[in-house]
Design an enzyme around this catalytic site. Sequence first.
Site, short mmCIF file in Angstrom:
data_model
loop_
_atom_site.label_atom_id
_atom_site.label_comp_id
_atom_site.label_asym_id
_atom_site.label_seq_id
_atom_site.Cartn_x
_atom_site.Cartn_y
_atom_site.Cartn_z
N SER A 1 0.61 -1.29 0.00
CA SER A 1 0.17 0.04 -0.03
C SER A 1 0.66 1.17 0.08
O SER A 1 2.02 1.14 0.21
CB SER A 1 -0.81 -0.01 1.31
OG SER A 1 -1.42 1.38 1.36
N TYR B 1 -3.56 -0.35 9.87
CA TYR B 1 -3.17 -0.58 8.34
C TYR B 1 -1.88 -0.13 7.89
O TYR B 1 -1.45 -1.01 7.30
CB TYR B 1 -4.55 0.24 7.66
CG TYR B 1 -4.54 -0.23 6.07
CD1 TYR B 1 -5.20 -1.37 5.63
CD2 TYR B 1 -3.91 0.65 5.19
CE1 TYR B 1 -5.21 -1.65 4.30
CE2 TYR B 1 -3.95 0.42 3.98
CZ TYR B 1 -4.65 -0.88 3.41
OH TYR B 1 -4.65 -0.94 1.97
P1 NAP Z 1 -11.17 -5.15 -0.58
O1 NAP Z 1 -12.57 -5.09 -0.07
O2 NAP Z 1 -9.95 -4.74 0.68
O3 NAP Z 1 -10.85 -6.63 -0.96
C1 NAP Z 1 -10.33 -7.61 -0.24
C2 NAP Z 1 -10.71 -8.94 -0.29
O4 NAP Z 1 -10.27 -9.65 0.67
C3 NAP Z 1 -12.35 -9.12 -0.10
O5 NAP Z 1 -12.85 -9.91 -1.18
C4 NAP Z 1 -12.59 -9.62 1.12
O6 NAP Z 1 -13.70 -10.42 1.32
C5 NAP Z 1 -11.51 -10.53 1.32
N1 NAP Z 1 -10.99 -10.67 2.87
C6 NAP Z 1 -11.27 -9.96 3.78
N2 NAP Z 1 -10.75 -10.75 4.86
C7 NAP Z 1 -10.61 -11.93 4.65
C8 NAP Z 1 -10.15 -13.20 5.20
N3 NAP Z 1 -10.09 -12.88 6.65
N4 NAP Z 1 -9.90 -14.26 4.64
C9 NAP Z 1 -10.23 -14.08 3.36
N5 NAP Z 1 -10.78 -13.16 2.49
C10 NAP Z 1 -10.71 -12.04 3.06
O7 NAP Z 1 -10.77 -4.39 -1.83
P2 NAP Z 1 -9.57 -4.02 -2.76
O8 NAP Z 1 -9.58 -2.38 -2.73
O9 NAP Z 1 -9.74 -4.82 -3.93
O10 NAP Z 1 -8.23 -4.59 -1.86
C11 NAP Z 1 -7.61 -5.74 -2.06
C12 NAP Z 1 -6.04 -5.56 -1.53
O11 NAP Z 1 -5.39 -4.19 -1.89
C13 NAP Z 1 -5.97 -5.42 0.16
O12 NAP Z 1 -5.11 -5.96 0.49
C14 NAP Z 1 -6.04 -3.87 0.24
O13 NAP Z 1 -5.42 -3.49 1.42
C15 NAP Z 1 -5.00 -3.57 -0.93
N6 NAP Z 1 -4.96 -2.11 -1.52
C16 NAP Z 1 -6.18 -1.41 -1.70
C17 NAP Z 1 -6.05 -0.06 -2.07
C18 NAP Z 1 -7.18 0.61 -2.85
O14 NAP Z 1 -7.13 1.89 -2.89
N7 NAP Z 1 -8.27 0.01 -3.01
C19 NAP Z 1 -4.86 0.58 -2.29
C20 NAP Z 1 -3.53 -0.34 -1.79
C21 NAP Z 1 -3.76 -1.72 -1.26
P3 NAP Z 1 -14.93 -9.49 1.70
O15 NAP Z 1 -15.30 -8.32 0.86
O16 NAP Z 1 -16.20 -10.57 1.88
O17 NAP Z 1 -14.70 -8.88 3.23
C1 GCO Z 2 -7.11 5.20 3.21
C2 GCO Z 2 -7.15 4.27 1.92
C3 GCO Z 2 -5.65 3.74 1.83
C4 GCO Z 2 -5.75 2.88 0.52
C5 GCO Z 2 -4.66 2.34 0.03
C6 GCO Z 2 -3.36 3.22 -0.50
O1 GCO Z 2 -8.05 5.23 3.80
O2 GCO Z 2 -6.05 5.88 3.21
O3 GCO Z 2 -8.01 3.12 2.25
O4 GCO Z 2 -5.01 2.96 2.97
O5 GCO Z 2 -6.69 1.82 0.43
O6 GCO Z 2 -3.90 1.09 0.92
O7 GCO Z 2 -2.50 2.59 -0.93
#
Ligand code: NAP
Ligand code: GCO
Length: 266
Positions: A146, A159
């Site tokens: 992240s 986080y």
């Molecule tokens: P998300 O809502 O964070 O998706 C995560 C997925 O993981 C969901 O399908 C969720 O299921 C599942 N999950 C949560 N807890 C779990 C567990 N204990 N066992 C199995 N599965 C579990 O959406 P996303 O934004 O696509 O995020 C994916 C990854 O990227 C995460 O690690 C997040 O921190 C990271 N990330 C996101 C962003 C952003 O801007 N969106 C940026 C940087 C990093 P449920 O929906 O059913 O809970």
């Molecule tokens: C927040 C966001 C972030 C992003 C992501 C950034 O509240 O600042 O959710 O943490 O999801 O991980 O890279």
Amino acid sequence: MEMKDFSLEGKVAWVTGASYGIGFAIASAFATAGAKIVFNDINQAAVDRGLANYKEAGIPVKGYVCDVTNEEAVNATTEEIVKEFGSIDILVNNAGIIKRIPMLEMKASEFRQVIDVDLNAPFIVSKAVIPYMIKKGHGKIINICSMMSELGRETVSAYAAAKGGLKMLTRNIASEYGEYNIQCNGIGPGYIATPQTAPLREKQPDGSRHPFDQFIVSKTPAARWGNAEDLQGPAVFLASDASNFVNGHILYVDGGILAYIGKQPQ
Ligand code: NAP
Ligand code: GCO
């Protein structure tokens, strides 16, 4: 170098928590590059939602119910995947959660829950899969890190602690298992428009953009939020033989946020 080095033909890829969002986009790109895809999610309803999404995209896939924080369930799922598909060549630790709570209001149990899913689980899943990769003589692990692997901000102490830790777990797996031809790298997505970040983009009651939405666009040289598809090329690269000497690296896919000091006052 040959273009086939970027191919994932014949590879088996497990993407955790990949029913939708970033995990789904990465798994879809792996399928396009030739890999067989397996994913898990936390309950049957989530897996069913994922299966429907993959079906709509025309991607053959196997979905497992598995809570990535449950070591017994992870070990059993790993064994099932290997039994059915023969190996796990690529693992993406994508499942994650966030809780946006000011630190002084956050309960220790809430902090622990975030650390459990975002940091302990990648340890548990990698630990289950690495022995099979060692046996096979190669493996690729991609940890979804992240911006918060590098930066802090109000309300995301757990986080940021977890994703900072995940960056170091990535480097440590690379250090410990690199000699077995295992490459462990991270992808650090910038601000990506998925359900996880939807609250930060919600329209205001007067119809104007959320202040955080405007803030992120002004902080991003690309002047936009990322979308899950922006992560596909980088993920395929890190999963493929084209990156065989890239190890312990975090590839930030952030439209330039980390490079930018911010707009100067007019
Ligand atoms: P998300 O809502 O964070 O998706 C995560 C997925 O993981 C969901 O399908 C969720 O299921 C599942 N999950 C949560 N807890 C779990 C567990 N204990 N066992 C199995 N599965 C579990 O959406 P996303 O934004 O696509 O995020 C994916 C990854 O990227 C995460 O690690 C997040 O921190 C990271 N990330 C996101 C962003 C952003 O801007 N969106 C940026 C940087 C990093 P449920 O929906 O059913 O809970
Ligand atoms: C927040 C966001 C972030 C992003 C992501 C950034 O509240 O600042 O959710 O943490 O999801 O991980 O890279």
